[in-house]
Scaffold this active site. Structure first.
Site, PDB file in Angstrom:
ATOM      1  N   SER A 138       0.828  -1.204   0.000  1.00 14.91           N
ATOM      2  CA  SER A 138       0.000   0.000   0.000  1.00 14.91           C
ATOM      3  C   SER A 138       0.863   1.254   0.000  1.00 14.91           C
ATOM      4  O   SER A 138       1.965   1.259   0.561  1.00 14.91           O
ATOM      5  CB  SER A 138      -0.894   0.014   1.237  1.00 14.91           C
ATOM      6  OG  SER A 138      -1.555   1.267   1.358  1.00 14.91           O
ATOM      7  N   TYR A 151      -1.564   0.331  10.358  1.00 16.83           N
ATOM      8  CA  TYR A 151      -1.691  -0.312   9.057  1.00 16.83           C
ATOM      9  C   TYR A 151      -0.502   0.060   8.159  1.00 16.83           C
ATOM     10  O   TYR A 151       0.115  -0.790   7.524  1.00 16.83           O
ATOM     11  CB  TYR A 151      -3.009   0.138   8.420  1.00 16.83           C
ATOM     12  CG  TYR A 151      -3.234  -0.289   6.991  1.00 16.83           C
ATOM     13  CD1 TYR A 151      -3.646  -1.584   6.693  1.00 16.83           C
ATOM     14  CD2 TYR A 151      -3.066   0.616   5.935  1.00 16.83           C
ATOM     15  CE1 TYR A 151      -3.880  -1.976   5.385  1.00 16.83           C
ATOM     16  CE2 TYR A 151      -3.297   0.235   4.625  1.00 16.83           C
ATOM     17  CZ  TYR A 151      -3.706  -1.058   4.349  1.00 16.83           C
ATOM     18  OH  TYR A 151      -3.935  -1.438   3.050  1.00 16.83           O
TER      19      TYR A 151
END
Lengths: 246, 440
Positions: A138, A151
């Site tokens: 990501s 995250y």
């Protein structure tokens, strides 16, 4: 039709995984779908078999259970030509800040679990001398933000791991590709306001993954503008970054 | 989030969540409040709109099972007929019923009990369902069919999503030998001749007529009548016989977002209609499946042709005995109004079928398009009066503006429909702007 390739997808019920499986199915590739929910996996498998007439098998896998990984890899019907990891958990940042076990779960779901299982598959591919490993990471891992750094840090770890694994695998004929999708319209981002120009569809990510499997860069941003944006963001001084990212 | 139907009128702001899977649907229902499930948003008006909550079933698009012995396909509600054609035409199967566009979802097709050009022979979409699964307001999933929970089935079929969320359906496909239609084209010079043609061509599988909505006097109802039957393998020329099930899908450029509404004006539309009627040479030809069934699908976003204000489709059905007189009055009123319809289509329909709120009745259905302009609304109220006078009714999948009285007069089973909704706990939980307008 004889299958062209065999493709293993981890986290196969995610929206990006579904789109990728359909793209592979359309090319006539055989699929192995792995995930936690056997009912949903069975539905996906039925859909892919009906749509494309390709062989599809399902396997249970929970990336939070590293003890099961060796048996999982041994139990695969074939050692696949391509493995794609679409496992991910955005989680609740504020809850994770207060509750270490939640933070740990986010980190294991996005980083240590996927990394360990991919490493096992990659080693088997290396022994064979060929294979492609695709990890979906990501842009959140490119720089930690207050809003999602648990995250983000897990994805940063995953990105670094994939990069290193790629280096180790290069001499064994195994390519390792890191995919940073940017914003994607999926159930993970449901309800978020996303800028249309920076937001991809799951199928767009799928097409980028198939292109990357075939060759080219080992680290891709699905929408090229993200490479530029993240280069700028990484170079900002902390004081400025905090002001614009909060 | 902004939401609109295919007619782009009305347009609302409302909350939309996605039904990724059955759990997500359950979570949305458990969150409470009023909501409506929506599919590909191909219903024209406000049937899929609810500012309080909308649930998109588009992500539930899995094909689950197909049995070649029976032709039954089990799939999730978000599967589109386009998906089904892509997968099954090459294998020699075709949906038993397809509406004028292949971009509808199966859930939407059940909810509107859509009809095709074969309604006079084969009935509607619902006549070919083995069952459908509906999630009710309390989260229960009921598999209903003509035999099991027939009340719920009859209310869900054509019930516009007002009983619950349609999750899955089992629908029948028919075997085909080729992806071609043997099409016959006829031209008529007036309404009597048009209806006479339909009568004589009753045995054709598919039939539809394009009507010149500008014609007046003796030429009212002049039409180009098109009939079709699935072509057998032996009817194809040698060059097509190599790949008889290969589709030919035309795709023209999309209508751009800023398309101005003056493009469709009286002069351009009159010229188009005149040319269309003149150029339609009576003949027999082989037509590709997609261009025969879904001609407008070749023009992506054709609904932008009416500009930002959007458009209204007025689709009514009149019972057979009153059809000639009623259609003549409807067409005369339209042609004389200054707002003649760009596209006017006429089709014979058969019996209503099981759906309590299903649109078809034995007779003829006329569909007219109008811009959603202020002066059009009084015209449509005059058309309503003519439809009422002749015992007809309007199609809920197209409607954006009829009143509750018109619905009650046209749909005698509405009380039964409401009783069943109440019995299953659907009232107040599943609703749309349309159902609110219609006091449902």
């Amino acid at each position: 039709m004889t299958p062209r390739k065999s493709v293993l997808i981890l986290g196969a019920t995610s929206d990006i995984a579904r789109a990728t499986a359909r793209r592979h199915g359309a090319r006539g590739d055989a699929l192995i779908l792995a995930g936690r929910d056997s009912h949903r996996l069975a539905d996906e498998a039925a859909d892919l078999r009906l749509r494309f007439g390709v062989p599809v098998e399902i396997r249970l896998l929970d990336v939070l259970e590293p003890d099961s990984f060796a048996a999982f890899v041994d139990g695969l019907p074939v050692l696949p030509d391509v493995v794609i990891c679409a496992v991910g958990l955005l989680g609740d940042q504020t809850a994770a800040e207060r509750t270490p076990v939640l933070a740990d779960r986010i980190i294991r779901s996005n980083f240590t679990g996927p990394a360990a299982v991919l490493a096992l598959v990659a080693d088997a591919m290396a022994a064979r001398g060929a294979g492609v490993v695709v990890g979906i990471s990501s842009v959140a891992g490119d720089r930690g933000r207050a809003a999602n750094y648990v995250y983000g840090s897990a994805k940063a770890g995953f990105t670094a791991y994939l990069s290193g694994l790629g280096g180790r695998m290069a001499q064994h004929g195994v390519r390792v590709v890191t995919v940073r999708p940017g914003f994607v319209r999926t159930r993970m981002t449901e309800g978020l306001r996303l800028p249309p120009l920076l937001t991809a569809t799951p199928d767009e990510v799928a097409r980028a993954i198939l292109r990357a499997e075939a060759g080219g860069r080992a680290d891709i941003y699905v929408r090229p503008i993200w490479r530029f944006i993240m280069a700028v963001i990484r170079s900002l001084p902390d004081s400025l970054f905090r002001r614009i990212s909060s | 989030m902004k939401a609109e139907g295919w007619g782009r009128f009305p347009r609302i702001d409302g909350q939309l969540v996605s039904g990724w899977d059955e759990m997500a649907v359950l979570r949305r229902i458990a969150a409470g409040g009023s909501m409506i499930a929506c599919g590909a948003r191909r219903s024209y008006g406000d049937a899929s709109l609810n500012p309080a909550g909308m649930l998109s079933m588009v992500p539930m698009d899995r094909l689950l099972d197909f049995d070649p012995a029976t032709g039954l396909l089990l799939c999730e509600a978000g599967v589109t007929l386009a998906d089904i054609l892509d997968v099954f035409v090459p294998r020699g199967w075709f949906p038993a019923v397809t509406p004028g566009t292949r971009f509808v979802t199966v859930g939407g097709a059940v909810a509107a009990d859509v009809h095709g050009k074969n309604h006079h022979r084969d009935g509607g979409f619902g006549a070919h369902l083995a069952f459908c699964d509906v999630m009710l307001a309390d989260g229960r999933v009921i598999r209903c069919s003509p035999d099991r929970d027939p009340d719920l089935f009859a209310a869900t079929l054509g019930g516009m999503g007002l009983t619950g969320v349609i999750l899955r359906a089992s629908l029948r496909l028919r075997p085909i030998e080729t992806a071609w239609i043997r099409e016959d084209i006829f031209r008529s010079s007036g309404l009597d001749e048009t209806l006479d043609l339909f009568g004589r061509l009753h045995d054709r599988s598919y039939s539809v007529a394009w009507i010149d909505a500008f014609a007046t006097g003796a030429r009212i109802g002049r039409a180009v009548v098109m009939t079709g039957d699935h072509a057998g393998l032996d009817e194809l020329p040698a060059e097509l016989r190599q790949a008889p099930l290969a589709r030919t899908v035309r795709r023209l450029p999309a209508v751009p977002p800023g398309c101005p509404s003056w493009l469709l004006n009286r002069a351009s539309v009159r010229a188009f209609n005149e040319a269309y009627h003149r150029l339609a040479r009576p003949r027999r030809r082989l037509s590709a499946l997609d261009s025969f069934f879904h001609p407008l699908d070749a023009v992506p976003a054709w609904n932008r042709l009416y500009g930002r204000r959007g458009f209204l489709q007025y689709q009514c059905v009149l019972p057979r005995t009153a059809a000639a007189a009623g259609l003549r009055r409807l067409l005369a009123e339209t042609a004389g109004s200054g707002w003649p319809s760009f596209l006017a289509m006429l089709k014979p329909l058969g019996e209503q079928g099981m759906g309590l709120m299903s649109f078809p009745m034995e007779g003829y259905t006329l569909a007219l398009d109008f811009p959603a302009a202020e002066p059009v609304f009084p015209l449509l109220r005059r058309l309503d009066a003519i439809v009422d006078d002749h015992g007809g009714r309007l199609y809920l999948a197209k409607d954006a503006r009829m009143d509750a009285g018109m619905l009650r007069r046209g749909y005698p089973a509405v009380d039964r429909f409401q009783e069943i909704r109440a019995a299953y706990g659907s009232c107040g939980r599943f609703g749309s702007l349309q159902s609110r307008r219609l006091d449902l």
